[in-house]
Scaffold this active site. Structure first.
Site, short mmCIF file in Angstrom:
data_model
loop_
_atom_site.label_atom_id
_atom_site.label_comp_id
_atom_site.label_asym_id
_atom_site.label_seq_id
_atom_site.Cartn_x
_atom_site.Cartn_y
_atom_site.Cartn_z
N GLY A 237 0.78 -1.23 0.00
CA GLY A 237 0.00 0.00 0.00
C GLY A 237 0.81 1.28 0.00
O GLY A 237 0.36 2.30 0.54
N LYS A 238 2.00 1.26 -0.64
CA LYS A 238 2.81 2.50 -0.68
C LYS A 238 2.06 3.64 -1.34
O LYS A 238 1.96 4.74 -0.81
CB LYS A 238 4.11 2.24 -1.47
CG LYS A 238 5.05 1.23 -0.86
CD LYS A 238 6.37 1.16 -1.62
CE LYS A 238 6.21 0.75 -3.07
NZ LYS A 238 5.67 -0.60 -3.25
N GLU A 263 4.49 5.29 -12.36
CA GLU A 263 3.92 3.96 -12.54
C GLU A 263 2.47 4.00 -13.01
O GLU A 263 2.05 3.20 -13.84
CB GLU A 263 4.01 3.19 -11.22
CG GLU A 263 3.62 1.73 -11.34
CD GLU A 263 3.88 0.97 -10.05
OE1 GLU A 263 4.23 -0.22 -10.13
OE2 GLU A 263 3.73 1.56 -8.96
N GLU A 405 18.65 -1.94 -4.47
CA GLU A 405 19.58 -1.41 -5.47
C GLU A 405 20.64 -0.44 -4.96
O GLU A 405 21.60 -0.20 -5.64
CB GLU A 405 18.83 -0.75 -6.64
CG GLU A 405 18.15 -1.75 -7.53
CD GLU A 405 17.55 -1.10 -8.76
OE1 GLU A 405 17.76 -1.62 -9.85
OE2 GLU A 405 16.85 -0.09 -8.61
#
Length: 518
Positions: A237-238, A263, A405
């Site tokens: 749920g970001k 996105e 990353e």
């Protein structure tokens, strides 16, 4: 047209036009910006005054000197300065000899002559700034010439060229931007003013209020110039959290917010906002299959979004340079107070070359922190977590080492937060102790540069993709739609009206005689 056979000057001119990579001074027949006398005055002053190098070492580098001889002499001075050795005509001459560049520098006699051309080092910093500015001018000329030639080549993709140009220009600007130190007194005045402003607010917060009371208490609101990372695994749920927060801030507190979504499209985002504000299930918003009561609810509540200072940009694969340009314009034109980026790993640094994706993400996170300081506003960037979370058996709570990353994200961020929903992994309504965890979301502050690290409980209402304060009693789905027609319905009809479970979305009748809260 054939070249003249006996005219060497014409031949040289032709070669210069044909090969723009020649010296910058050849561009359009103009002389490259430089000042030989000033360069020599700076070098002479550095060898006269023992503390002169300390005042210019952050302004000058060898490439700032146009004359090759001056460049190698400054390299020798730089080597001596880094080793904290004395700098004078004898030590510089010896260092040039050790470097094997004494002859290239014009010999010991030329080095000696430099010190005889200046009487003192009083103006060395002023002269050094002029030398640095002329170097920057040469850099810009070379950059513009290179881009011009590539623009004439039709085989180059114009979008790639724009990205390259933006990246190179940003690189030049970052290399040459220097900020002077500030004496503490005006900073103390600024800090006192912030404390006084916070004291005058009813909330007692010094930063931007989010609407999540416990979170605001821990952070004192999102602070200016902070880079905040909110990370989670997919489906935690970001996006729902930052949309809920943006709605609170823009609608409730009238705080101008910019949301960059890499996105989702702007229509998808607005549909989720409508579901959030109007308390209508997302599937019904997409299909349009609303009952008359739900249409009333939609039209009544959507008015809250009209005129809200929320600005959405859905440019895919946004570069850090595009973001900077757009953010500057939004700050100037709309006075935005916060930026949200969904999400960091989808950004790029086009126009710059990196050895790995990790290095590129590191550069992006550093640039976001620089932008937050430059605009003096908080920037919130969403981030993905590594899949290693899924392999753990400790409840799958995220931790700092799970950031995806780049460890630089953790280093650059002022605050790092995680969103964790236990019910997603336990596949149960209760935890090991029998506690009800339906709708429970943990907002984990794992790093807080200027405060404590804590776990904050929030409530996640999946049908609306909405986060709320845990202590607030959830309003059952459908209750508000019943209220929109209370005046046209009798009490018996209201009592029999179906409502939905606040967590599952299933319907259940209200007990007879109960009046729903509105």
């Amino acid at each position: 047209m054939p070249l003249p056979q006996n005219n060497n000057n014409n031949k040289d001119t032709y070669k210069s036009r044909k090969n723009p990579a020649n010296k910058v001074g050849d561009v359009l027949g103009r002389i490259a910006p430089r000042d030989k006398e000033l360069e020599e005055a700076v070098l002479g002053a550095l060898m006269l005054e023992k503390d002169a190098y300390a005042s210019v070492c952050d302004l000058l580098k060898p490439d700032c000197f146009y004359e090759p001889a001056n460049r190698v002499i400054y390299e020798a001075i730089q080597t001596l300065g880094a080793a904290q050795k004395p700098i004078d005509m004898l030590t510089v001459t010896e260092q040039l000899r050790l470097n094997g560049t004494l002859e290239e520098a014009g010999g010991a006699v030329f080095v000696t002559e430099l010190t005889s051309r200046v009487s003192s080092a009083a103006h060395v910093e002023f002269h050094a700034r002029i030398v640095a500015q002329k170097y920057l001018a040469r850099e810009l000329i070379s950059f513009a010439s290179n881009i011009e030639n590539k623009a004439y080549d039709e085989s180059n993709d114009i979008e790639d060229l724009l990205q390259e140009a933006e990246g190179k220009l940003f690189e030049i600007s970052q290399r040459n931007v220097k900020k002077d130190v500030t004496q503490i007194d005006p900073v103390i005045s600024q800090a006192l003013e912030q404390i006084q402003n916070a004291a005058n607010r009813s909330s007692g917060l010094s930063g931007l209020e989010t609407g999540y009371h416990k979170l605001d208490k821990v952070t004192s609101g999102w602070q200016n110039s902070d880079l905040i990372i909110i990370a989670a695994r997919p489906a935690m749920g970001k996006t729902a959290f930052v949309l809920s927060m943006a709605k609170n801030m823009a609608v409730t507190y009238n705080t101008p917010i910019a949301l960059f979504s890499l996105e989702m499209s702007n229509v998808q985002l607005v549909n989720r906002l409508i579901s959030n504000v109007c308390e209508l299930e997302g599937s019904k918003i997409k299909s349009g299959q609303l009952t008359p009561l739900e249409w009333d609810q939609l039209m009544a509540r959507i008015k809250a979004l009209n005129g809200a200072p929320l600005y959405i940009d859905d440019t895919p694969s946004l570069s850090i340079f595009e973001l900077r340009t757009k953010a500057m314009r939004l700050a100037r034109e709309h006075n935005i107070k916060m930026i949200i980026i969904d999400y960091l790993q989808l950004m790029n640094a086009s126009g710059m070359k990196f050895g790995s994706r990790e290095q590129e993400v590191s550069m992006i996170s550093r640039s976001l922190k620089q932008l937050a300081k430059e605009l003096n506003i908080p920037i919130i960037a969403l981030s993905q977590l590594n899949r290693s979370v899924e392999n753990r058996t400790d409840g799958k709570r995220p931790q700092l080492s799970d950031l995806r990353e780049s460890g630089a994200i953790e280093q650059d961020a002022d605050i790092v937060c995680f969103i964790h929903r236990p019910e997603y992994y336990l596949h149960s309504d209760t935890d090991a102790n029998g506690n009800d965890i339906r709708g429970k979301a943990e907002f984990i502050i794992a790093k807080h540069r200027s405060g404590s690290v804590e776990d904050i409980q929030l409530r996640f209402r999946a049908p609306f993709a909405r986060f709320e304060n845990w202590e607030e009693e959830p309003v059952p789905v459908g209750i508000a739609s019943v209220g929109s027609r209370m005046n046209s319905m009798g009490s018996d009809a209201i009592a029999a009206a179906p409502t939905a479970d606040p967590f599952t979305g299933g319907t259940a009748p209200l007990p007879s005689g109960d009046v729903p809260p509105f």
